[in-house]
Design a protein around this motif. Structure first.
Motif, PDB file in Angstrom:
ATOM      1  N   LEU A   1       0.825  -1.209   0.000  1.00  0.00           N
ATOM      2  CA  LEU A   1       0.000   0.000   0.000  1.00  0.00           C
ATOM      3  C   LEU A   1       0.860   1.260   0.000  1.00  0.00           C
ATOM      4  CD1 LEU A   1      -2.779  -1.149   2.488  1.00  0.00           C
ATOM      5  CD2 LEU A   1      -2.971  -0.901   0.008  1.00  0.00           C
ATOM      6  N   VAL A   2       1.985   1.221   0.714  1.00  0.00           N
ATOM      7  CA  VAL A   2       2.894   2.373   0.720  1.00  0.00           C
ATOM      8  C   VAL A   2       3.436   2.634  -0.673  1.00  0.00           C
ATOM      9  CG1 VAL A   2       5.224   3.050   1.464  1.00  0.00           C
ATOM     10  CG2 VAL A   2       3.534   2.354   3.159  1.00  0.00           C
ATOM     11  N   ASP A   3       3.698   1.575  -1.448  1.00  0.00           N
ATOM     12  CA  ASP A   3       4.160   1.752  -2.823  1.00  0.00           C
ATOM     13  C   ASP A   3       3.052   2.259  -3.737  1.00  0.00           C
ATOM     14  OD1 ASP A   3       6.794   1.068  -2.403  1.00  0.00           O
ATOM     15  OD2 ASP A   3       6.517  -1.049  -2.875  1.00  0.00           O
ATOM     16  N   ARG A   4       1.792   2.038  -3.361  1.00  0.00           N
ATOM     17  CA  ARG A   4       0.665   2.512  -4.150  1.00  0.00           C
ATOM     18  C   ARG A   4       0.306   3.954  -3.834  1.00  0.00           C
ATOM     19  NH1 ARG A   4      -4.375  -1.679  -4.406  1.00  0.00           N
ATOM     20  NH2 ARG A   4      -3.419  -3.354  -5.623  1.00  0.00           N
ATOM     21  N   TRP A   5       0.217   4.259  -2.539  1.00  0.00           N
ATOM     22  CA  TRP A   5      -0.345   5.530  -2.089  1.00  0.00           C
ATOM     23  C   TRP A   5       0.679   6.661  -2.127  1.00  0.00           C
ATOM     24  CZ3 TRP A   5      -2.549   3.063   2.994  1.00  0.00           C
ATOM     25  CH2 TRP A   5      -3.667   2.270   2.664  1.00  0.00           C
ATOM     26  N   ASN A   6       0.167   7.857  -2.020  1.00  0.00           N
ATOM     27  CA  ASN A   6       1.021   9.019  -1.811  1.00  0.00           C
ATOM     28  C   ASN A   6       1.671   8.865  -0.441  1.00  0.00           C
ATOM     29  OD1 ASN A   6       1.531  11.799  -0.608  1.00  0.00           O
ATOM     30  ND2 ASN A   6       1.115  12.338  -2.745  1.00  0.00           N
ATOM     31  N   ARG A   7       2.995   8.763  -0.403  1.00  0.00           N
ATOM     32  CA  ARG A   7       3.690   8.422   0.845  1.00  0.00           C
ATOM     33  C   ARG A   7       3.616   9.559   1.858  1.00  0.00           C
ATOM     34  NH1 ARG A   7       8.575   5.697  -2.672  1.00  0.00           N
ATOM     35  NH2 ARG A   7       7.540   3.689  -3.023  1.00  0.00           N
ATOM     36  N   ARG A   8       3.594  10.774   1.406  1.00  0.00           N
ATOM     37  CA  ARG A   8       3.454  11.912   2.322  1.00  0.00           C
ATOM     38  C   ARG A   8       2.090  11.861   3.006  1.00  0.00           C
ATOM     39  NH1 ARG A   8       1.469  17.168   1.359  1.00  0.00           N
ATOM     40  NH2 ARG A   8       2.373  18.807   2.650  1.00  0.00           N
ATOM     41  N   ARG A   9       1.036  11.636   2.226  1.00  0.00           N
ATOM     42  CA  ARG A   9      -0.310  11.575   2.799  1.00  0.00           C
ATOM     43  C   ARG A   9      -0.433  10.398   3.764  1.00  0.00           C
ATOM     44  NH1 ARG A   9      -3.207  11.054  -1.734  1.00  0.00           N
ATOM     45  NH2 ARG A   9      -2.904  13.279  -2.149  1.00  0.00           N
ATOM     46  N   THR A  10       0.238   9.302   3.443  1.00  0.00           N
ATOM     47  CA  THR A  10       0.217   8.135   4.330  1.00  0.00           C
ATOM     48  C   THR A  10       0.795   8.479   5.704  1.00  0.00           C
ATOM     49  OG1 THR A  10       0.409   6.607   2.466  1.00  0.00           O
ATOM     50  CG2 THR A  10       1.066   5.773   4.632  1.00  0.00           C
ATOM     51  N   MET A  11       1.920   9.198   5.717  1.00  0.00           N
ATOM     52  CA  MET A  11       2.520   9.579   6.996  1.00  0.00           C
ATOM     53  C   MET A  11       1.610  10.508   7.788  1.00  0.00           C
ATOM     54  SD  MET A  11       6.600  10.013   6.156  1.00  0.00           S
ATOM     55  CE  MET A  11       6.428  10.847   4.587  1.00  0.00           C
ATOM     56  N   LEU A  12       0.911  11.410   7.108  1.00  0.00           N
ATOM     57  CA  LEU A  12       0.001  12.321   7.795  1.00  0.00           C
ATOM     58  C   LEU A  12      -1.143  11.564   8.461  1.00  0.00           C
ATOM     59  CD1 LEU A  12      -0.240  15.188   5.121  1.00  0.00           C
ATOM     60  CD2 LEU A  12       1.049  15.228   7.260  1.00  0.00           C
ATOM     61  N   VAL A  13      -1.740  10.636   7.730  1.00  0.00           N
ATOM     62  CA  VAL A  13      -2.850   9.863   8.282  1.00  0.00           C
ATOM     63  C   VAL A  13      -2.389   9.010   9.460  1.00  0.00           C
ATOM     64  CG1 VAL A  13      -4.489   7.998   7.769  1.00  0.00           C
ATOM     65  CG2 VAL A  13      -4.143   9.844   6.119  1.00  0.00           C
ATOM     66  N   CYS A  14      -1.202   8.420   9.343  1.00  0.00           N
ATOM     67  CA  CYS A  14      -0.687   7.574  10.423  1.00  0.00           C
ATOM     68  C   CYS A  14      -0.425   8.389  11.693  1.00  0.00           C
ATOM     69  CB  CYS A  14       0.597   6.881   9.980  1.00  0.00           C
ATOM     70  SG  CYS A  14       0.331   5.598   8.736  1.00  0.00           S
ATOM     71  N   SER A  15       0.155   9.574  11.549  1.00  0.00           N
ATOM     72  CA  SER A  15       0.402  10.410  12.726  1.00  0.00           C
ATOM     73  C   SER A  15      -0.908  10.815  13.391  1.00  0.00           C
ATOM     74  CB  SER A  15       1.195  11.665  12.325  1.00  0.00           C
ATOM     75  OG  SER A  15       2.501  11.327  11.913  1.00  0.00           O
ATOM     76  N   ALA A  16      -1.898  11.171  12.597  1.00  0.00           N
ATOM     77  CA  ALA A  16      -3.197  11.554  13.159  1.00  0.00           C
ATOM     78  C   ALA A  16      -3.844  10.373  13.881  1.00  0.00           C
ATOM     79  CB  ALA A  16      -4.110  12.072  12.049  1.00  0.00           C
ATOM     80  N   GLY A  17      -3.771   9.187  13.280  1.00  0.00           N
ATOM     81  CA  GLY A  17      -4.359   8.007  13.911  1.00  0.00           C
ATOM     82  C   GLY A  17      -3.678   7.648  15.220  1.00  0.00           C
ATOM     83  N   CYS A  18      -2.347   7.764  15.259  1.00  0.00           N
ATOM     84  CA  CYS A  18      -1.607   7.496  16.500  1.00  0.00           C
ATOM     85  C   CYS A  18      -2.013   8.474  17.599  1.00  0.00           C
ATOM     86  CB  CYS A  18      -0.102   7.584  16.251  1.00  0.00           C
ATOM     87  SG  CYS A  18       0.601   6.200  15.336  1.00  0.00           S
ATOM     88  N   ALA A  19      -2.215   9.739  17.225  1.00  0.00           N
ATOM     89  CA  ALA A  19      -2.613  10.752  18.216  1.00  0.00           C
ATOM     90  C   ALA A  19      -3.974  10.415  18.813  1.00  0.00           C
ATOM     91  CB  ALA A  19      -2.637  12.136  17.566  1.00  0.00           C
TER      92      ALA A  19
END
Length: 446
Positions: free
Chosen positions: A85-103
């Motif tokens: 999925l990381v190879d598919r998706w926009n990697r910057r947007r992936t990091m943003l969503v992950c940080s928000a979910g962790c918070a």
């Protein structure tokens, strides 16, 4: 730009100029580095707080191990789909969503502890969610490094990333344990805040890090298999990953030993942070020396030497209950581990096509760390049944077996074979890319 046929993406634009921008002035790298560092800091703070909350509440190492198991389980079941999925998706947007979910996940623990409704099931789910999102975040960030630094600075960038990870442990675990000693909800609030700060840092990254267009994507299963096939053909990477996987299981089994010793001796949980700080300092030094060690010893020799050092230091944990000595022994192990991680990371990033970075890294992480959850669970059971000294001695014997296997393996020959194969594939890829240009030039009128 990534491509689906496995060809290597073009180098970062800075690599084309005679004087690439130094890393300290590379804005995108600094934002990427600091964003990942902040979310790692938050994760380290909560990782020590989950088992502490359960050990100090129940008096059982096995209960603390359940939280550690839940946090490590994503390394086993999330890695492979996350890489694809990381190879598919926009990697910057992936990091943003992950940080928000962790918070959000850590904030839920703050609320639960604040109202006095702490339950093992909730803590296990929160640890699993945070661990899963951290897997995706790390894979995305690792895949982005080659896009923001020139090839000549790759070793320095990855050494900086490894040192950052060690520093996150150096600061995060002491902060988490000290915050826990002050108020049991505070390490989770700390984690939530750092995840949000990480989100802001990544928002400042200008590079797009786009994923593959939908038209170029295939079903998830074949894409995952492509990364696994690439790794399977690299016999050296395959061999050392299995060796490191065994050592990681042993280290996870040892992870609860300092907390268990301190609990038995009636010491403050904040002392766990002191031990973690000493260990993290050793890892940071090892990371900064990774490039030097690779040039002097070579990656194959570094792996063999690391297993020998670990085989000597692990059973030494059985000989002391002093927090300072425990920290010093763990620092020695972390120092060697930091150097190995840098050397192995540089080899992987340099030899893997950009289009496969996420999938290959996820396959390596699965093989290297997938069994960590079982190691954490086994550590709790061993500590409860055998005690700290016998557990350390038993795990030292297991590490010695791995050192003997590494000594008997032809790692140097396998490394040379892998590097030759990577060189041939890169040359073939360059010829493929040049073929359309030659055809167009041949069609031009004279």
């Amino acid at each position: 730009m990534s491509v689906t046929d496995g060809r290597t993406a073009p180098a970062h634009p800075q690599a084309k100029g005679p004087d690439p921008v130094p890393l300290r002035r590379n804005r995108d790298y600094l934002m990427l580095w600091s964003g990942a560092g902040l979310t790692l800091l938050g994760s380290r703070a909560t990782s020590v707080a989950y088992p502490l909350l359960l050990i100090w509440s129940t008096g059982s190492a096995a209960a603390g191990a359940m939280a550690a198991f839940a946090a490590q389980l994503p390394h086993l079941i999330v890695q492979l789909p996350a890489g694809a999925l990381v190879d598919r998706w926009n990697r910057r947007r992936t990091m943003l969503v992950c940080s928000a979910g962790c918070a959000v996940s850590t904030a839920s623990v703050v609320a639960a502890v604040g109202v006095g409704q702490v339950h093992l099931a909730h803590l296990a789910v929160a640890a699993f969610v945070e661990g899963s999102l951290m897997v995706c975040h790390r894979l995305a960030e690792r895949a982005c490094v080659r896009q923001v630094v020139p090839a000549s600075q790759l070793t320095a960038a990855l050494a900086g990333n490894e040192a950052r990870g060690r520093a996150a442990g150096l600061l995060g675990q002491p902060l988490g344990s000290a915050a826990f000693a002050a108020a049991r909800w505070s390490p989770f609030l700390l984690g939530s805040v750092t995840h949000l700060l990480s989100l802001l840092a990544v928002l400042c990254v200008r590079a797009p890090f786009g994923g593959r267009p939908a038209a170029e994507r295939r079903r998830l299963g074949p894409e995952i298999a492509e990364g696994l096939r690439w790794l399977w053909r690299r016999r050296f990477l395959r061999r050392i990953t299995l060796l490191i996987s065994g050592s990681n299981v042993i280290f996870q089994a040892l992870a609860l030993l300092p907390a268990f010793v301190l609990y038995e001796d009636g010491l403050s949980p904040a002392t766990v942070g002191v031990i973690a700080a000493i260990s993290g300092a050793g890892g940071a030094v090892g990371a900064l020396c990774g490039g030097w060690a690779t040039r002097r010893i070579g990656l194959a020799g570094l792996v063999r030497g690391a297993l020998v050092v670990w085989a000597l230091l692990v059973p030494a944990l059985a000989l002391t209950r002093s927090p300072l000595l425990l920290g010093a022994l763990l620092a020695g192990m972390s120092l060697v581990g930091g150097a190995v991680n840098v050397a192995g990371g540089v080899h992987q990033v340099r030899t893997t096509p950009d289009a496969l970075q996420g999938r290959v890294n996820s396959a390596l992480q699965l093989t290297g760390s997938g069994a960590n959850a079982l190691g954490a669970l086994a550590g709790g059971v061993l500590l409860d049944s055998l005690g700290a000294a016998r557990t350390a001695a038993l795990l030292g014997v297991a590490m010695g077996v791995l050192a003997l296997v590494a000594a008997a393996s032809a790692l140097t020959r396998l490394l040379a074979s892998d590097e030759q194969q990577a060189s041939q594939e890169q040359q073939a890829s360059q010829e493929q890319q040049q073929e359309p240009i030659r055809e167009q030039e041949g069609e031009r009128p004279s």
